[in-house]
Design an enzyme around this catalytic site. Structure first.
Site, PDB file in Angstrom:
ATOM      1  NE  ARG A  15      22.712  -6.377  11.599  1.00  0.00           N
ATOM      2  CZ  ARG A  15      22.738  -7.689  11.544  1.00  0.00           C
ATOM      3  NH1 ARG A  15      23.716  -8.345  12.142  1.00  0.00           N
ATOM      4  NH2 ARG A  15      21.808  -8.376  10.899  1.00  0.00           N
ATOM      5  CG  LEU A  17      30.728   0.469   8.952  1.00  0.00           C
ATOM      6  CD1 LEU A  17      31.362   1.023   7.690  1.00  0.00           C
ATOM      7  CD2 LEU A  17      31.012   1.397  10.138  1.00  0.00           C
ATOM      8  CB  ILE A 445      36.413 -19.597  25.199  1.00  0.00           C
ATOM      9  CG1 ILE A 445      37.903 -19.284  25.422  1.00  0.00           C
ATOM     10  CG2 ILE A 445      35.586 -18.719  26.112  1.00  0.00           C
ATOM     11  CD1 ILE A 445      38.424 -19.681  26.793  1.00  0.00           C
ATOM     12  N   GLY A 446      34.308 -22.089  24.204  1.00  0.00           N
ATOM     13  CA  GLY A 446      32.915 -22.532  24.131  1.00  0.00           C
ATOM     14  C   GLY A 446      32.349 -22.647  22.738  1.00  0.00           C
ATOM     15  CB  CYS A 530      26.389  -5.448  15.365  1.00  0.00           C
ATOM     16  SG  CYS A 530      27.137  -4.189  14.314  1.00  0.00           S
ATOM     17  CB  CYS A 657      37.830 -11.593  27.073  1.00  0.00           C
ATOM     18  SG  CYS A 657      36.111 -11.296  26.645  1.00  0.00           S
ATOM     19  CG  HIS A 708      38.410 -10.659  19.077  1.00  0.00           C
ATOM     20  ND1 HIS A 708      38.817 -11.242  20.261  1.00  0.00           N
ATOM     21  CD2 HIS A 708      37.077 -10.484  19.201  1.00  0.00           C
ATOM     22  CE1 HIS A 708      37.767 -11.389  21.058  1.00  0.00           C
ATOM     23  NE2 HIS A 708      36.708 -10.939  20.435  1.00  0.00           N
TER      24      HIS A 708
END
Length: 775
Positions: A15, A17, A445-446, A530, A657, A708
């Site tokens: 990972r 990137l 949402i949680g 990821c 979503c 996001h």
């Protein structure tokens, strides 16, 4: 016979990137340092494929965020809202601002809309088109990466999304035109790209047109025919590979077979019948090659060499081996990088590991299959064939896969098991009386931010550096602080924060029988996000309660309602690597029964509001409409089976979503959740139109800010979105919430945004006082 690969994972085996991107976003490394990481990943990927024996190695399959966004930038499709930002910032920062939004140098721009890439859990940035849209060559990424590979010693096959699919992936941002009408405007820029690649002496170019797997209109079919005839007319020397994946060509087959292309790529995993369809049609042109996608690019099970070789033999008997290529079914970005990284200190049992293949191993499978089919067999190829045969035989006979008690329980399901006791109108009144919530009730949402410190506790606990008692004490402290913050902020329905959880699917899979986990099986979901999907290898059941401990602890801290938080059966299915030895519907039903047991335990423990997240229910919809009904029947039934055992005054929520709901709104209504929360902020509430047109009867929480993105929305911005919602949905049906969980955000962003969100809800209550009397 050649070997062909459509795309390789771009996150790096460890990972790299993800880590570099997040360091860049936090101003911890420079753009040059980020670029160096990208270059290293590309070179490593090319080298790995070359040394494995792949003949057609892809370039331009790498991306710093998303391949669709890359193409938008390449074609100059930059929405007007970014014009001022672009003048003051670098192209790289413009690129990330389009993907994530930005608040920088006094400029405040929101992110572009994001949605699912067909029926995968990969998200792409949606292109935005206007009626007078102009296209120009803004970035030469595809040319630069081809040249970069050539300097490194690799003559690659550049990959680009075809112009028809690119337009169809986007959205019209004004009325009065269809985006496919822009084909004559965008095609000249593709010609410019092709000319530059031809000047660089390219041999093969891969055009991805995944919309060929969908039901196309005549106008869209005509656009495909027009585009590829024009390309062939101008660039007859370029060998064009037209790639389709995720399903059959269907009724598009005859049109596709008439196209002047060098090679057609077929997804033989998702559509077993299309080779027969092509050979029996008699329409395949004598010069056209077939790239057979026989190695599954989207799942992690070993290929069955015996079955695959029989299929390859059928193709070579009909066409000759020189016209047949061997390939994965699709790009390998949907697969983890390397099974060799799964060492004995992980949770993956050796018995199961021998049944698996990740991207690196899939490349090796492609090469071995090509050698075996070409009768160019080395000792290593023969050993690989024998090992493959043995592993597949062992899997078929493995006792750990089957649980007769689970199978019998599935068989015993009756219709009433998937129906609530009363209709929604009756339930709603009982819930109003029991819960006593205000108008425009607020919730999240949680999940709440999983800080580095919280993640370190989990890592230390797994390593044995913290005892269970020490770990629980830390989680309790974090949970209590989060409950107090929510109380102080004025949220109406609270959550416990999910600090004990890693991933919303992984956490449940770890506690369900029939699941196993990898240590490094990461795949990209979007940007730097990821996920590490569980592996469902056998029959699924729940040996013990999974969430009751932390839900009841949180509820004990506050007089306000705390939601129980669960992941739904369809999402657990979709976001896992699923066993391929029985129908997916059966596996989903097994998961639904396990979630049903947890729902009943939560209710029994006094939790009155239970959220069963199903963000993937639209994602699982088959690409071809003729297959929708079958899928929706079992998927909706699975959700209802998980939710329908509770009393009328227990309120069931669900969350979805980054999906388009228009075509399946009646099925969403059939889920019969008391409250649905959906992502709406990036689309500026456009997604609510389908709910309004349908006259959706239940309660809705349209997300009022984009989690996001790192930017913090203002109260006024959220009020404006809520007013848009109130214009199409009755105000007594509306909830106020972010558009997704807050796990990936920082606490300073989260606190400021939620304070503004609660203030927005309070302002709405003052602006719509008459609605309160309707409740």
């Amino acid at each position: 016979m050649k070997t062909n690969n459509l795309g390789y994972p771009r996150i790096g085996s460890n990972r790299e990137l993800k880590k570099a991107s997040e360091l860049y976003w936090s101003n911890s490394i420079t753009a040059d340092e980020l670029m160096a990481v990208g270059q290293s990943i590309r070179k490593n990927n090319w080298k790995l494929q070359y040394e494995a024996g792949i003949d057609l190695i892809p370039s331009n399959d790498f991306s710093y965020y998303d391949q669709v966004l890359d193409l938008s930038l390449m074609l100059g499709v930059i929405p007007e809202q970014y014009t001022a930002f672009a003048k003051e910032n670098s192209v790289l920062d413009l690129y990330f601002a389009m993907a994530r939004g930005a608040q920088k140098k006094g400029q405040d721009v929101v992110a572009m809309e994001m949605t699912k890439w067909f029926d995968t859990n990969y998200h792409y940035i949606v292109p935005e088109f206007t009626k007078d849209q102009e296209f120009s060559l803004f970035s030469e990424k595809i040319i630069d990466e081809y040249k970069e590979a050539k300097v490194a010693g690799y003559d690659t096959k550049p990959v680009i999304i075809g112009p028809v699919s690119y337009l169809l992936l986007g959205k019209e941002k004004e009325e009065g035109f269809h985006r496919i009408d822009l084909i004559d405007k965008v095609l000249p820029v593709y010609f410019e790209i092709l000319q530059k690649l031809q000047d660089a002496q390219v041999t093969y170019i891969q055009f991805d047109e995944p919309f060929l797997a969908l039901n196309l209109t005549e106008k869209e079919k005509n656009a495909i025919t027009y585009v590829y005839n024009e390309i062939n007319k101008r660039f007859p020397k370029i060998k064009l590979l037209l790639s389709n994946y995720f399903d059959c060509f269907g009724e598009n087959l005859a049109m596709v077979l008439a196209l002047p292309v060098h090679t057609l790529h077929l997804d033989m995993v998702r559509c077993h019948s299309q080779l027969d369809d092509i050979l029996e049609s008699g329409l395949l042109q004598s010069q056209v090659h077939l790239s057979l996608g026989v190695v599954d690019g989207r799942n992690i099970w070993k290929n069955d060499f015996k079955k695959t070789l029989a299929l390859i033999e059928k193709a070579t008997d009909a066409l000759g081996s020189n016209r047949v290529w061997i390939a994965p079914s699709c790009s390998l970005i949907h697969s983890p990088c390397d099974l060799d990284l799964e060492t004995n200190d992980g949770t993956l049992k050796p018995e199961i590991k021998q049944w698996l293949a990740f991207a690196k191993q899939k490349i090796e499978e492609v090469v071995v299959l090509c050698n075996l089919a070409s009768n160019e067999i080395t000792e290593n190829d023969q050993a690989s064939f024998e090992e493959n045969t043995l592993a597949n035989d062992k899997r078929k006979k493995a006792k750990i896969i089957h649980n007769e008690e689970v199978k019998n329980r599935v068989t015993a399901i009756v219709d009433k098991d998937s129906k609530r006791n009363s209709a929604f109108a009756i339930r709603r009144q009982q819930q109003i009386d029991a819960l006593q919530l205000p108008l425009f009730p607020t919730t999240t949402i949680g999940s709440f931010p999983q800080t580095t410190e919280v993640r370190s506790w989990r890592a230390k606990f797994k390593k044995g550096e913290l005892t269970q008692q020490q770990y629980d004490a830390l989680i309790k402290k974090e949970t209590e602080e989060t409950i107090r913050f929510q109380e102080e902020t004025g949220l109406d329905v609270l959550v416990h924060g999910e600090f004990e959880r890693n991933d919303m699917v992984e956490y449940f899979g770890e506690q369900l029988d029939g699941f196993t986990f990898t240590k490094n099986g990461w795949v990209q979901s979007y940007g730097s996000r990821c996920v590490k999907p569980p592996v469902i290898y056998g029959d699924v059941s729940r040996p013990n309660s999974m969430t009751v401990k932390w839900a009841t602890f949180a509820q004990s801290l506050t007089p306000k309602w705390v939601k129980g938080m669960l992941t739904g059966p369809v999402t657990i299915l979709q976001w896992s690597f699923v066993r391929d030895d029985q129908p997916r519907s059966v596996t989903c039903t097994q998961i639904a029964l396990a979630i049903r047991d947890e729902v009943l335990d939560l209710e029994q423990a006094g939790i009155k509001i239970i959220q069963i997240d199903e963000p993937a229910i639209r994602e699982g919809l088959p690409l071809r409409k003729e297959e929708w009904t079958t899928y929706l029947d079992w998927a909706i039934k699975a959700f209802r089976l998980s939710a329908s055992g509770v009393k009328d005054d227990t309120q069931i929520h669900t969350h979805m979503c980054y999906s388009e709901f228009n075509d399946i709104i009646q099925n969403i209504a059939a889920m019969d959740a008391d409250v649905i929360t959906i992502e709406c902020s990036r689309s500026q509430m456009e997604l609510l139109d389908s709910f309004a047109d349908f006259n959706y009867p239940n309660e809705i929480g349209p997300g009022v800010y984009d989690i996001h993105s790192p930017r913090i929305p203002s109260r006024n911005e959220m009020v404006q979105l809520l007013e848009k919602a109130a214009a199409v949905i009755p105000t007594d049906q509306l909830w106020v919430n972010p558009d997704c969980g807050l796990k990936t955000r920082h606490w300073n962003e989260t606190k400021k945004a939620l304070i503004e969100m609660v203030a927005a809800a309070q302002e709405m209550r003052l602006a719509h006082p008459t609605a309160a009397s309707a409740i």
